[in-house]
Design an enzyme around this catalytic site. Structure first.
Site, PDB file in Angstrom:
ATOM      1  N   SER A 247       3.413  -2.209  10.251  1.00 58.28           N
ATOM      2  CA  SER A 247       4.853  -2.296  10.499  1.00 58.28           C
ATOM      3  C   SER A 247       5.464  -3.635  10.102  1.00 58.28           C
ATOM      4  O   SER A 247       6.362  -4.150  10.784  1.00 58.28           O
ATOM      5  CB  SER A 247       5.166  -1.957  11.963  1.00 58.28           C
ATOM      6  OG  SER A 247       4.835  -0.609  12.229  1.00 58.28           O
TER       7      SER A 247
ATOM      8  N   HIS B 220      -9.416   1.336   4.567  1.00 55.80           N
ATOM      9  CA  HIS B 220      -8.159   1.485   5.310  1.00 55.80           C
ATOM     10  C   HIS B 220      -8.383   2.439   6.479  1.00 55.80           C
ATOM     11  O   HIS B 220      -9.169   3.389   6.380  1.00 55.80           O
ATOM     12  CB  HIS B 220      -7.068   2.027   4.385  1.00 55.80           C
ATOM     13  CG  HIS B 220      -5.709   1.998   5.004  1.00 55.80           C
ATOM     14  ND1 HIS B 220      -5.280   2.970   5.886  1.00 55.80           N
ATOM     15  CD2 HIS B 220      -4.702   1.102   4.918  1.00 55.80           C
ATOM     16  CE1 HIS B 220      -4.063   2.674   6.305  1.00 55.80           C
ATOM     17  NE2 HIS B 220      -3.680   1.536   5.726  1.00 55.80           N
TER      18      HIS B 220
ATOM     19  N   ASN C 161       0.868  -1.183   0.000  1.00 58.14           N
ATOM     20  CA  ASN C 161       0.000   0.000   0.000  1.00 58.14           C
ATOM     21  C   ASN C 161       0.905   1.233   0.000  1.00 58.14           C
ATOM     22  O   ASN C 161       1.514   1.551   1.014  1.00 58.14           O
ATOM     23  CB  ASN C 161      -0.888  -0.039   1.260  1.00 58.14           C
ATOM     24  CG  ASN C 161      -1.679   1.240   1.440  1.00 58.14           C
ATOM     25  OD1 ASN C 161      -1.811   2.037   0.507  1.00 58.14           O
ATOM     26  ND2 ASN C 161      -2.219   1.432   2.638  1.00 58.14           N
TER      27      ASN C 161
ATOM     28  N   GLY D 155       2.593   2.145  10.707  1.00 57.62           N
ATOM     29  CA  GLY D 155       3.583   3.221  10.599  1.00 57.62           C
ATOM     30  C   GLY D 155       4.313   3.545  11.889  1.00 57.62           C
ATOM     31  O   GLY D 155       4.980   4.576  11.982  1.00 57.62           O
TER      32      GLY D 155
ATOM     33  N   LYS E 143       0.016   4.317  -0.350  1.00 59.77           N
ATOM     34  CA  LYS E 143      -0.628   5.522   0.196  1.00 59.77           C
ATOM     35  C   LYS E 143      -0.391   6.716  -0.746  1.00 59.77           C
ATOM     36  O   LYS E 143      -0.374   6.529  -1.957  1.00 59.77           O
ATOM     37  CB  LYS E 143      -0.114   5.780   1.614  1.00 59.77           C
ATOM     38  CG  LYS E 143      -0.184   4.517   2.475  1.00 59.77           C
ATOM     39  CD  LYS E 143       0.104   4.731   3.918  1.00 59.77           C
ATOM     40  CE  LYS E 143       0.007   3.401   4.647  1.00 59.77           C
ATOM     41  NZ  LYS E 143       0.080   3.527   6.080  1.00 59.77           N
TER      42      LYS E 143
ATOM     43  N   GLU F 131      -6.768   4.817   7.600  1.00 61.11           N
ATOM     44  CA  GLU F 131      -6.537   6.240   7.311  1.00 61.11           C
ATOM     45  C   GLU F 131      -7.753   6.861   6.627  1.00 61.11           C
ATOM     46  O   GLU F 131      -8.047   8.034   6.825  1.00 61.11           O
ATOM     47  CB  GLU F 131      -5.261   6.413   6.463  1.00 61.11           C
ATOM     48  CG  GLU F 131      -4.015   6.199   7.321  1.00 61.11           C
ATOM     49  CD  GLU F 131      -2.812   5.670   6.564  1.00 61.11           C
ATOM     50  OE1 GLU F 131      -2.781   5.733   5.325  1.00 61.11           O
ATOM     51  OE2 GLU F 131      -1.884   5.175   7.238  1.00 61.11           O
TER      52      GLU F 131
ATOM     53  N   GLU G 252      -5.419  -4.867  10.393  1.00 60.64           N
ATOM     54  CA  GLU G 252      -4.363  -3.882  10.603  1.00 60.64           C
ATOM     55  C   GLU G 252      -4.654  -3.115  11.893  1.00 60.64           C
ATOM     56  O   GLU G 252      -5.441  -2.145  11.877  1.00 60.64           O
ATOM     57  CB  GLU G 252      -4.324  -2.887   9.447  1.00 60.64           C
ATOM     58  CG  GLU G 252      -3.965  -3.511   8.119  1.00 60.64           C
ATOM     59  CD  GLU G 252      -3.356  -2.472   7.182  1.00 60.64           C
ATOM     60  OE1 GLU G 252      -2.220  -2.676   6.751  1.00 60.64           O
ATOM     61  OE2 GLU G 252      -4.009  -1.458   6.919  1.00 60.64           O
TER      62      GLU G 252
HETATM   63  P1  PGA Z   1       2.978   0.225   7.465  1.00 58.41           P
HETATM   64  O1  PGA Z   1       1.525   0.528   6.852  1.00 58.41           O
HETATM   65  O2  PGA Z   1       3.450  -1.093   6.894  1.00 58.41           O
HETATM   66  O3  PGA Z   1       3.828   1.384   7.013  1.00 58.41           O
HETATM   67  O4  PGA Z   1       2.825   0.153   8.948  1.00 58.41           O
HETATM   68  C1  PGA Z   1       0.595  -0.505   6.665  1.00 58.41           C
HETATM   69  C2  PGA Z   1      -0.690   0.020   6.090  1.00 58.41           C
HETATM   70  O5  PGA Z   1      -1.110   1.128   6.458  1.00 58.41           O
HETATM   71  O6  PGA Z   1      -1.335  -0.649   5.257  1.00 58.41           O
END
Ligand code: PGA
Length: 272
Positions: A228, A111, A15, A188, A17, A113, A182
Site C-alpha cells: 500500500s 512474492h 509490480n 493491496g 502483477k 501471492e 512486504e
Molecule cells: P500494493 O502491492 O502496493 O498494491 O499494496 C504491493 C505488492 O504486492 O508488491
C-alpha cells in the site's frame, strides 16, 4: 523525525502483477515519457541517470518486450518470476536464459501471492534466488508475515525463517540481491505499515541478514518496503532508517503516480 543519513541509492520498483495488456503497457510508457519530459527537473533526471535513484517495472511476461520507450533516463524492466533450471520439463515456467535473450536483467522472487496461491515455499524461493543470482540477475526477494502471524507475535520468527532461505551468496561474485519486506496484511489493503512498524522490522531484518550473509554484504543489500505504498505516504516511508526504496503494486500502474513516487525518491536523496 530527522531523515537518516543515507549511503545507499533508492530503488522504486513497480509490480504490475497480472495487469496491463500490451496496448496498456505501450500507452503507459508513452504517457510516462510525455509526463516526465514535461515535469521532471534536472535534479530528478540526474539522480535517475546516475542511478542514485533507480526505477524498475515488472510487467506481465508478454509486455516485457514492449517496455519501455526510449526515455531520457533508464527504467529497468524485470520479470515477476523465473525458474531455477535453465531449461527442461517445467510447464508454465520461464528460465533465466530465456529472459536474458530478450534483455531482462531483473527478477522478482517469492512474492507473497506466489507463496499463497502457487505453492511457492522457502525452499523453492531459495533455489530460484541462488540460480538467478549466479546467472547475474538483480533479484528482488520478497518476505513478509501474514496478519495472524503479526498478531500472534510471530513476525520475527517468520522473517527469520524466510531469511534463512537466502542462499549462501558469499561464493557468488557480485551478487545483486535486494530484499523487499512486504507485510501480507498491507498488500493491496490501502493500509501501509506504520513508520514505527517499518523502523522496527527493517532493523530486525538488517540484523537477521547480517547473521545470515555477514555484516558487510548485509550492509550493502538494499531493503525495500512494500504494501500500500502511494505518492501520499512514500515520503514518510523513505525517511525510515534501513528503507532503501519501495516495491509498489497498485500505485505503479498509472504513469503520473509512478512518476510521483520517483520524484519523492529523488527528494529523499537530497537529505542524504
Ligand atoms: P500494493 O502491492 O502496493 O498494491 O499494496 C504491493 C505488492 O504486492 O508488491
Amino acid at each position: 523525525m530527522n531523515p537518516p543519513t543515507r549511503s545507499r541509492s533508492i530503488l522504486i520498483a513497480g509490480n504490475w502483477k497480472m495487469n496491463s495488456s500490451l496496448q496498456e503497457t505501450e500507452k503507459f510508457f508513452s504517457e510516462f515519457k510525455n509526463y516526465t519530459d514535461r515535469v521532471f527537473n534536472d535534479q530528478e533526471i540526474s539522480h535517475l541517470k546516475s542511478q542514485a535513484l533507480q526505477a524498475c517495472i515488472f510487467p506481465s511476461f508478454t509486455s516485457l518486450l514492449k517496455a519501455p520507450l526510449p526515455l531520457s533516463f533508464p527504467v529497468h524492466i524485470g520479470a515477476q518470476n523465473a525458474h531455477w533450471e535453465k531449461k527442461g520439463s517445467f510447464t508454465g515456467e520461464i528460465s533465466g536464459p530465456m529472459l536474458k535473450e530478450v534483455g531482462i536483467q531483473w527478477v522478482l522472487v517469492g512474492h507473497s501471492e506466489r507463496r499463497q496461491f502457487f505453492g511457492e515455499t522457502n525452499l523453492t524461493v531459495q533455489k530460484r534466488t541462488e540460480s538467478l543470482l549466479k546467472q547475474g540477475f538483480h533479484v528482488i526477494l520478497c518476505i513478509g508475515e501474514s496478519r495472524e502471524e503479526r498478531e500472534s507475535g510471530k513476525t520475527k520468527e517468520i522473517l527469520s525463517q524466510q531469511i534463512q532461505s537466502i542462499p549462501d551468496i558469499s561464493a557468488i561474485s557480485d551478487p545483486h540481491l535486494i530484499l523487499a519486506y512486504e507485510p501480507v496484511w498491507a498488500i493491496g489493503t490501502g493500509v501501509a505499515a506504520s513508520q514505527e512498524q517499518i523502523i522496527e522490522t527493517h532493523q530486525n531484518i538488517r540484523c537477521l541478514l547480517s547473521e545470515k550473509i555477514g555484516a558487510n554484504l548485509a550492509e550493502t543489500t538494499p531493503l525495500l518496503y512494500g504494501g500500500s505504498v502511494t505518492p501520499d505516504n512514500i515520503t514518510s516511508l523513505l525517511q525510515c532508517p534501513h528503507v532503501d526504496g519501495a516495491l509498489v503494486g497498485g500505485a505503479s500502474l498509472q504513469p503520473e503516480s509512478f512518476a510521483s513516487l520517483l520524484r519523492a525518491g529523488s527528494k529523499s536523496l537530497l537529505f542524504s
